[in-house]
Structure formats: structure tokens, C-alpha cells
Design a protein around this motif. Structure first.
Motif, PDB file in Angstrom:
ATOM      1  N   MET A   1       0.825  -1.216   0.142  1.00 33.30           N
ATOM      2  CA  MET A   1       0.041  -0.035   0.086  1.00 33.30           C
ATOM      3  C   MET A   1       1.025   1.200   0.150  1.00 33.30           C
ATOM      4  O   MET A   1       2.031   1.401   0.644  1.00 33.30           O
ATOM      5  CB  MET A   1      -0.890   0.109   1.239  1.00 33.30           C
ATOM      6  CG  MET A   1      -1.729   0.895   1.528  1.00 33.30           C
ATOM      7  SD  MET A   1      -2.782   1.183   2.784  1.00 33.30           S
ATOM      8  CE  MET A   1      -3.848  -0.171   2.547  1.00 33.30           C
ATOM      9  N   ASN A   2       0.792   2.183  -0.724  1.00 30.49           N
ATOM     10  CA  ASN A   2       1.590   3.475  -1.008  1.00 30.49           C
ATOM     11  C   ASN A   2       1.077   4.332   0.373  1.00 30.49           C
ATOM     12  O   ASN A   2      -0.204   4.088   0.750  1.00 30.49           O
ATOM     13  CB  ASN A   2       1.286   3.947  -2.236  1.00 30.49           C
ATOM     14  CG  ASN A   2      -0.063   4.658  -2.459  1.00 30.49           C
ATOM     15  OD1 ASN A   2      -0.677   5.328  -1.660  1.00 30.49           O
ATOM     16  ND2 ASN A   2      -0.219   4.679  -3.708  1.00 30.49           N
ATOM     17  N   GLU A   3       1.879   5.570   0.500  1.00 30.87           N
ATOM     18  CA  GLU A   3       1.492   6.121   1.824  1.00 30.87           C
ATOM     19  C   GLU A   3       0.445   6.985   1.780  1.00 30.87           C
ATOM     20  O   GLU A   3      -0.124   7.381   2.548  1.00 30.87           O
ATOM     21  CB  GLU A   3       2.797   7.108   1.917  1.00 30.87           C
ATOM     22  CG  GLU A   3       2.770   7.947   3.167  1.00 30.87           C
ATOM     23  CD  GLU A   3       3.921   8.646   3.624  1.00 30.87           C
ATOM     24  OE1 GLU A   3       3.738   9.299   4.419  1.00 30.87           O
ATOM     25  OE2 GLU A   3       4.903   8.442   2.929  1.00 30.87           O
ATOM     26  N   PRO A  27       2.750  -3.576  17.308  1.00 22.28           N
ATOM     27  CA  PRO A  27       1.525  -2.785  16.403  1.00 22.28           C
ATOM     28  C   PRO A  27       1.149  -3.654  15.424  1.00 22.28           C
ATOM     29  O   PRO A  27       1.862  -4.409  14.613  1.00 22.28           O
ATOM     30  CB  PRO A  27       1.820  -1.437  16.314  1.00 22.28           C
ATOM     31  CG  PRO A  27       3.472  -1.559  15.651  1.00 22.28           C
ATOM     32  CD  PRO A  27       3.934  -2.783  16.826  1.00 22.28           C
ATOM     33  N   ALA A  28      -0.138  -3.748  15.221  1.00 23.17           N
ATOM     34  CA  ALA A  28      -0.842  -4.344  14.078  1.00 23.17           C
ATOM     35  C   ALA A  28      -1.207  -3.343  12.780  1.00 23.17           C
ATOM     36  O   ALA A  28      -1.313  -2.098  13.136  1.00 23.17           O
ATOM     37  CB  ALA A  28      -1.988  -5.123  14.119  1.00 23.17           C
ATOM     38  N   GLU A  54       1.382   1.091   9.300  1.00 21.22           N
ATOM     39  CA  GLU A  54       1.202   0.371   8.077  1.00 21.22           C
ATOM     40  C   GLU A  54       2.136  -0.135   7.372  1.00 21.22           C
ATOM     41  O   GLU A  54       3.288   0.584   7.346  1.00 21.22           O
ATOM     42  CB  GLU A  54       0.543   1.523   7.201  1.00 21.22           C
ATOM     43  CG  GLU A  54      -0.167   0.780   6.091  1.00 21.22           C
ATOM     44  CD  GLU A  54      -1.426  -0.091   6.213  1.00 21.22           C
ATOM     45  OE1 GLU A  54      -1.236  -1.156   5.756  1.00 21.22           O
ATOM     46  OE2 GLU A  54      -2.235   0.354   7.235  1.00 21.22           O
ATOM     47  N   SER A  55       2.292  -1.504   7.038  1.00 27.54           N
ATOM     48  CA  SER A  55       3.483  -2.111   6.238  1.00 27.54           C
ATOM     49  C   SER A  55       4.618  -2.103   6.930  1.00 27.54           C
ATOM     50  O   SER A  55       5.617  -1.713   6.187  1.00 27.54           O
ATOM     51  CB  SER A  55       3.551  -1.546   4.905  1.00 27.54           C
ATOM     52  OG  SER A  55       2.439  -1.729   4.150  1.00 27.54           O
ATOM     53  N   GLY A  56       4.590  -2.205   8.389  1.00 29.55           N
ATOM     54  CA  GLY A  56       5.918  -2.152   9.054  1.00 29.55           C
ATOM     55  C   GLY A  56       6.610  -0.733   9.434  1.00 29.55           C
ATOM     56  O   GLY A  56       7.600  -0.553   9.882  1.00 29.55           O
TER      57      GLY A  56
END
Length: 123
Positions: A1-3, A27-28, A54-56
Motif C-alpha cells: 500500500m502506498n503512503e 502494533p498491527a 502500516e506495512s511495518g
């Protein structure tokens, strides 16, 4: 997913897990927090901002006038007006020499309605 998509996802229906100064250990993706006034670790320098995972990666969003969020911890909306603010839960009436039970019941019902609407904390 982009920012951009991640930021939109995090802010469209903003609900935070709570307020903290230290990033959570595990965190998830999709979780967000309100960063407290004394942040440390990966959150250093981002006091009062929203941290979304988000995404690490952490995505930080500075608040803007009128921004609202829902705090999952106490079931209350928080508003940004030159700082984050939330209404305090009023105390139910007690004491006094003349007790009007109907008035007390009405005031308690108003407080419960404010809590149900997310205006004051649930408890």
C-alpha cells in the motif's frame, strides 16, 4: 500500500487505540495512536500527532484545526482546537439537604446520553 492510501485509510475514520508516549512493541497494521506530550523511541519529535502503523512503518500526521478522532479506550471523541481536548464526565448529583430524585434521575440520564454519543467518557 502506498503512503497516500495508507494515510487516507488511517484518517478517514480515525479511531486510536489510545494515547501513549512509547510506541507499542507489536502494533498491527492499520492501528493508530495519539502521541503524548513526551514521546520517545520512533515517536520522538512527534508530540500530539497521530501515529499510524502500516506495512511495518510509522506514518505521522500532524493535527489540524477541527480534526476529530475516536478514542477506543474510553469510547469518546476528541477534538483538536489548538491542542487535543475532550469533555470531562460530569459527576452525578449527590448530597444536599433537599433531594429531588426526579431531577437526579434526569441529570443521570443526560450524562448517560452524552456518554452514549461519545461526548464524555463512558466511565
Amino acid at each position: 500500500m502506498n503512503e497516500i492510501a495508507a494515510r487516507l485509510d488511517a484518517l478517514l475514520f480515525l479511531a486510536v487505540e489510545g494515547e501513549a508516549n512509547t510506541p507499542p512493541a507489536n502494533p498491527a497494521d492499520g492501528q493508530s495512536w495519539l502521541i503524548g506530550n513526551a514521546p520517545d523511541g520512533a515517536w520522538t519529535g512527534h508530540a500530539g500527532e497521530i501515529a499510524s502503523f502500516e506495512s511495518g512503518n510509522w506514518i505521522f500526521t500532524p493535527p489540524i484545526l477541527g480534526m476529530k478522532m475516536y478514542n477506543k479506550v474510553n469510547g469518546q471523541e476528541i477534538l483538536y482546537r489548538n491542542g487535543w481536548s475532550a469533555a470531562a464526565r460530569p459527576a452525578t448529583p449527590s448530597g444536599g439537604t433537599t433531594i429531588d430524585s426526579e431531577s437526579r434521575a434526569a441529570i443521570s440520564a443526560i450524562i448517560s446520553a452524552l456518554a452514549a454519543a461519545g461526548i464524555v467518557p463512558v466511565a
